[in-house]
Design an enzyme around this catalytic site. Structure first.
Site, PDB file in Angstrom:
ATOM      1  N   GLU A 110      -8.834  -0.962  14.027  1.00 15.37           N
ATOM      2  CA  GLU A 110      -9.295  -1.923  13.017  1.00 15.37           C
ATOM      3  C   GLU A 110      -8.173  -2.905  12.707  1.00 15.37           C
ATOM      4  O   GLU A 110      -7.062  -2.505  12.366  1.00 15.37           O
ATOM      5  CB  GLU A 110      -9.676  -1.160  11.741  1.00 15.37           C
ATOM      6  CG  GLU A 110     -10.054  -2.070  10.606  1.00 15.37           C
ATOM      7  CD  GLU A 110      -9.781  -1.467   9.228  1.00 15.37           C
ATOM      8  OE1 GLU A 110     -10.018  -0.262   9.046  1.00 15.37           O
ATOM      9  OE2 GLU A 110      -9.333  -2.225   8.355  1.00 15.37           O
ATOM     10  N   SER A 120     -10.930  -6.314   7.829  1.00 21.39           N
ATOM     11  CA  SER A 120     -12.122  -5.969   7.042  1.00 21.39           C
ATOM     12  C   SER A 120     -12.581  -7.243   6.373  1.00 21.39           C
ATOM     13  O   SER A 120     -11.750  -8.066   5.969  1.00 21.39           O
ATOM     14  CB  SER A 120     -11.798  -4.983   5.930  1.00 21.39           C
ATOM     15  OG  SER A 120     -11.581  -3.724   6.466  1.00 21.39           O
ATOM     16  N   GLU A 172       1.117   4.178   1.143  1.00 20.18           N
ATOM     17  CA  GLU A 172       0.549   5.117   2.115  1.00 20.18           C
ATOM     18  C   GLU A 172       1.357   6.408   2.058  1.00 20.18           C
ATOM     19  O   GLU A 172       2.571   6.388   2.210  1.00 20.18           O
ATOM     20  CB  GLU A 172       0.589   4.524   3.529  1.00 20.18           C
ATOM     21  CG  GLU A 172      -0.083   3.159   3.680  1.00 20.18           C
ATOM     22  CD  GLU A 172      -1.591   3.199   3.528  1.00 20.18           C
ATOM     23  OE1 GLU A 172      -2.151   4.310   3.403  1.00 20.18           O
ATOM     24  OE2 GLU A 172      -2.221   2.120   3.513  1.00 20.18           O
ATOM     25  N   ARG A 198       0.157   3.534  12.406  1.00 18.58           N
ATOM     26  CA  ARG A 198      -0.642   2.332  12.144  1.00 18.58           C
ATOM     27  C   ARG A 198      -0.580   1.854  10.704  1.00 18.58           C
ATOM     28  O   ARG A 198      -1.227   0.875  10.354  1.00 18.58           O
ATOM     29  CB  ARG A 198      -2.099   2.583  12.562  1.00 18.58           C
ATOM     30  CG  ARG A 198      -2.697   3.848  11.963  1.00 18.58           C
ATOM     31  CD  ARG A 198      -3.980   4.237  12.665  1.00 18.58           C
ATOM     32  NE  ARG A 198      -5.152   3.847  11.920  1.00 18.58           N
ATOM     33  CZ  ARG A 198      -6.266   3.417  12.482  1.00 18.58           C
ATOM     34  NH1 ARG A 198      -6.353   3.295  13.794  1.00 18.58           N
ATOM     35  NH2 ARG A 198      -7.302   3.088  11.767  1.00 18.58           N
ATOM     36  N   HIS A 199       0.184   2.552   9.849  1.00 16.34           N
ATOM     37  CA  HIS A 199       0.268   2.161   8.438  1.00 16.34           C
ATOM     38  C   HIS A 199       1.681   1.778   8.027  1.00 16.34           C
ATOM     39  O   HIS A 199       2.637   2.491   8.350  1.00 16.34           O
ATOM     40  CB  HIS A 199      -0.208   3.306   7.532  1.00 16.34           C
ATOM     41  CG  HIS A 199      -1.668   3.557   7.632  1.00 16.34           C
ATOM     42  ND1 HIS A 199      -2.202   4.546   8.414  1.00 16.34           N
ATOM     43  CD2 HIS A 199      -2.715   2.909   7.061  1.00 16.34           C
ATOM     44  CE1 HIS A 199      -3.517   4.510   8.313  1.00 16.34           C
ATOM     45  NE2 HIS A 199      -3.860   3.520   7.512  1.00 16.34           N
ATOM     46  N   ARG A 250      -0.723  -5.364  12.795  1.00 14.05           N
ATOM     47  CA  ARG A 250      -1.633  -4.648  13.712  1.00 14.05           C
ATOM     48  C   ARG A 250      -2.093  -5.551  14.853  1.00 14.05           C
ATOM     49  O   ARG A 250      -2.219  -5.112  15.990  1.00 14.05           O
ATOM     50  CB  ARG A 250      -2.845  -4.123  12.947  1.00 14.05           C
ATOM     51  CG  ARG A 250      -2.502  -2.893  12.131  1.00 14.05           C
ATOM     52  CD  ARG A 250      -3.758  -2.129  11.837  1.00 14.05           C
ATOM     53  NE  ARG A 250      -3.492  -1.036  10.908  1.00 14.05           N
ATOM     54  CZ  ARG A 250      -4.428  -0.347  10.315  1.00 14.05           C
ATOM     55  NH1 ARG A 250      -5.713  -0.630  10.544  1.00 14.05           N
ATOM     56  NH2 ARG A 250      -4.127   0.636   9.507  1.00 14.05           N
ATOM     57  N   ARG A 298       0.863  -1.189   0.000  1.00 13.57           N
ATOM     58  CA  ARG A 298       0.000   0.000   0.000  1.00 13.57           C
ATOM     59  C   ARG A 298       0.898   1.238   0.000  1.00 13.57           C
ATOM     60  O   ARG A 298       1.700   1.413   0.927  1.00 13.57           O
ATOM     61  CB  ARG A 298      -0.878   0.038   1.260  1.00 13.57           C
ATOM     62  CG  ARG A 298      -1.704  -1.239   1.517  1.00 13.57           C
ATOM     63  CD  ARG A 298      -3.028  -1.184   0.821  1.00 13.57           C
ATOM     64  NE  ARG A 298      -3.736  -2.455   0.914  1.00 13.57           N
ATOM     65  CZ  ARG A 298      -4.869  -2.641   1.583  1.00 13.57           C
ATOM     66  NH1 ARG A 298      -5.423  -1.642   2.225  1.00 13.57           N
ATOM     67  NH2 ARG A 298      -5.470  -3.817   1.588  1.00 13.57           N
TER      68      ARG A 298
HETATM   69  P1  AMO Z   1      -8.421  -3.672   4.095  1.00 13.59           P
HETATM   70  O1  AMO Z   1      -7.880  -2.788   3.040  1.00 13.59           O
HETATM   71  O2  AMO Z   1      -9.328  -3.046   5.099  1.00 13.59           O
HETATM   72  O3  AMO Z   1      -9.226  -4.890   3.447  1.00 13.59           O
HETATM   73  O4  AMO Z   1      -7.203  -4.347   4.852  1.00 13.59           O
HETATM   74  C1  AMO Z   1      -7.406  -5.408   5.772  1.00 13.59           C
HETATM   75  C2  AMO Z   1      -6.582  -5.220   7.017  1.00 13.59           C
HETATM   76  O5  AMO Z   1      -5.214  -5.043   6.673  1.00 13.59           O
HETATM   77  C3  AMO Z   1      -4.585  -4.191   7.609  1.00 13.59           C
HETATM   78  N1  AMO Z   1      -4.034  -3.019   6.922  1.00 13.59           N
HETATM   79  C4  AMO Z   1      -2.826  -2.496   7.163  1.00 13.59           C
HETATM   80  N2  AMO Z   1      -1.866  -2.824   8.058  1.00 13.59           N
HETATM   81  C5  AMO Z   1      -0.729  -2.097   8.054  1.00 13.59           C
HETATM   82  N3  AMO Z   1      -0.486  -1.097   7.200  1.00 13.59           N
HETATM   83  C6  AMO Z   1      -1.415  -0.718   6.282  1.00 13.59           C
HETATM   84  N4  AMO Z   1      -1.149   0.255   5.429  1.00 13.59           N
HETATM   85  C7  AMO Z   1      -2.650  -1.434   6.240  1.00 13.59           C
HETATM   86  N5  AMO Z   1      -3.773  -1.350   5.477  1.00 13.59           N
HETATM   87  C8  AMO Z   1      -4.581  -2.328   5.897  1.00 13.59           C
HETATM   88  C9  AMO Z   1      -5.640  -3.792   8.617  1.00 13.59           C
HETATM   89  C10 AMO Z   1      -6.908  -4.011   7.843  1.00 13.59           C
HETATM   90  O6  AMO Z   1      -8.003  -4.246   8.674  1.00 13.59           O
HETATM   91  N6  AMO Z   1      -9.512  -7.158   0.651  1.00 13.59           N
HETATM   92  C11 AMO Z   1      -9.894  -6.615   1.931  1.00 13.59           C
HETATM   93  C12 AMO Z   1     -10.136  -7.695   2.945  1.00 13.59           C
HETATM   94  C13 AMO Z   1     -11.332  -8.570   2.617  1.00 13.59           C
HETATM   95  O7  AMO Z   1     -12.426  -8.021   2.529  1.00 13.59           O
HETATM   96  O8  AMO Z   1     -11.124  -9.796   2.475  1.00 13.59           O
HETATM   97  C14 AMO Z   1      -8.801  -5.679   2.437  1.00 13.59           C
HETATM   98  O9  AMO Z   1      -7.656  -5.777   2.050  1.00 13.59           O
HETATM   99  O10 AMO Z   1      -5.521  -4.709   9.692  1.00 13.59           O
END
Ligand code: AMO
Length: 445
Positions: free
Chosen positions: A368, A371, A223, A229-230, A419, A221
């Site tokens: 969170e 998801s 970011e 948290r990212h 996380r 990602r």
């Molecule tokens: P989502 O984008 O909400 O859902 O990501 C799921 C979980 O991944 C973690 N997360 C992260 N952890 C660290 N750094 C980040 N930048 C980051 N972004 C997300 C979080 C988050 O809840 N495809 C859907 C999932 C699904 O519906 O199956 C998805 O990727 O813990």
């Protein structure tokens, strides 16, 4: 005679748990000199092995061996000595080795740039991350990732026991799955491609093949902000399952997974749990509230003025964490029925109220961590939804093969490993839970 290889694995060094068998006997172990503490007429040589530190004692009275000046911290050694038992404060036995000889296998070129021999690495987080190959040698620091292994192992073991197949999906993708601006683009022999934001499109395709699949793998990602948290690369623990009656099946499976993981950590990773003072939650059941109910609670109970009625900000998540603890004595809370406009194109809308979706997030201690939800499985419904969102279904023709050629009702989730680790270990920053974190300012080591 030609050499042959028989596949007989080299046994690891004698673990501390076997020392009782060798009481008053001589053994040879391998390891790295973690620390040397010189006393007046003897010295402690602490040996670091794969998962333990072993106290060895040097004294001239033990043998003819004399410790050479070139024996330093971080030398790799083969050490021979007698296993002797001492007494612990509570009357138990504690073993150490009286050194008879040390064979130095390798010397470090320099002494470590940061102190790793104390309980805690002696520097700030940035310096710690700069020297990760070294700071990870600190017993507490390395325990974080042994503990993290336990989480992944629990996820894998539980899902396999439930008939899931482990998959590996491509990380070079033709399109993003999650939308938003955080896609890493890549030049693929002149063609624009992207690093996988999630295994979403492929795990769904594989539901029509294996019915139940899971993957533990890095996702990317881009970011653009520096937050605690990212990460720009994190480990996503995903599963997807077919023939569901509703997204409650997904939440039930996740609750089962989490119970299994917590139990595994308490039993098989007891040393790490104790060393890290991990706060392992007792899970019996997890409360569930709807997104709009949660907003009402935030406004009425906490007098919070939400800036966005389609999602939660970090402060709202924290307040919901407090609410879950106070109201249900739970560290977790599922929030369901997120607004349709904020969820990705593959999410199924609630037929009773299409403004909302059959989706959920799981919050753990106010953040969170997951998801998930039910997905659109009907071809026409998916094409229509894509068009409604301004997407071109033709660009997703390979994804839409799933729907076109028939898909069972299905759903799944993504759980962020770092996380979850972060909140089990009480870290303030997710980077502490990533072995070699990537963020907007860091791509090394
Ligand atoms: P989502 O984008 O909400 O859902 O990501 C799921 C979980 O991944 C973690 N997360 C992260 N952890 C660290 N750094 C980040 N930048 C980051 N972004 C997300 C979080 C988050 O809840 N495809 C859907 C999932 C699904 O519906 O199956 C998805 O990727 O813990």
């Amino acid at each position: 005679m030609t050499m042959t290889i028989t596949g007989e694995p080299k046994t690891n060094t004698v673990p501390y748990s076997d020392f009782a068998k060798f009481e008053n006997q001589e053994i040879t172990i391998t390891g790295t000199v973690h620390n040397i503490r010189m006393m007046s007429d003897f010295a402690f040589v602490i040996l670091r092995t794969a998962r333990e530190t072993i106290q060895c004692v040097y004294a001239e009275s033990f043998s003819d061996y004399r410790m050479p000046p070139e024996l330093k911290e971080e030398c790799a050694v083969k050490l021979t000595g007698k296993v002797v038992a001492g007494e612990t404060k509570d009357g138990g036995k504690r073993y150490e080795i009286q050194i008879h000889g040390i064979d130095i296998l390798s010397h470090p070129a320099e002494i470590p740039p940061v102190v790793i021999t104390k309980k805690q690495v002696q520097c700030d987080l940035n310096t710690d991350l700069d020297y990760r190959p070294v700071t990870l040698r600190n017993p507490k620091e390395r325990a974080v990732f042994k503990f993290q292994e336990g989480i992944q192992r629990g996820f894998r073991e539980y899902l396999m026991s439930q008939g899931f197949t482990e998959i590996h999906t491509p990380k070079i993708n033709f399109a993003g799955a999650e939308g938003g601006a955080n896609l890493f683009g890549l030049d693929y022999f002149g063609k624009k491609v992207y690093l996988a934001q999630s295994p979403q499109l492929y795990k769904q395709a594989l539901v029509a093949v294996y019915e139940r699949v899971f993957e533990i793998a890095p996702v990317f990602r881009a970011e653009h902000h520096d937050t605690s948290r990212h990460l720009n690369e994190y480990i996503s623990m995903d599963f997807e399952m077919g023939f569901i009656d509703g997204f409650e099946d997904i939440m039930n499976m996740e609750t089962g997974v989490l119970k299994y993981i917590m139990n595994l950590l308490k039993t098989e990773y007891k040393n790490e749990v104790e060393l890290l003072r991990a706060d392992i939650p007792e899970i019996t059941e997890i409360p569930v509230i709807k997104f709009m109910e949660a907003k009402e609670i935030l406004m009425k109970k906490f007098k919070y003025k939400p800036s966005d009625m389609k999602d939660f900000d970090p402060e709202e998540e924290q307040l919901l964490g407090k609410y879950a603890k106070k109201q249900f004595n739970s560290d977790f809370i599922f929030v369901t029925h997120y607004p349709s406009r904020k969820r990705p194109f593959y999410t199924m809308d609630d037929p009773d109220d299409p403004e909302y979706t059959l989706s959920f997030d799981l919050l753990f201690r106010g953040m969170e961590i997951t998801s998930g939800g039910q997905r659109v499985h009907d071809y026409f419904a998916q094409v229509e939804k894509m068009k409604r969102l301004g997407m071109n279904p033709d660009e997703f023709d390979t994804y839409l093969m799933l729907h076109k050629y028939g898909a069972p009702p299905h759903g799944g989730l993504g759980l962020g490993l770092e996380r979850l680790t972060m909140h089990l270990l009480g870290f303030k920053n997710v980077r502490e839970a990533a072995m070699f974190p990537r963020d907007i300012n860091r791509v090394t080591p």
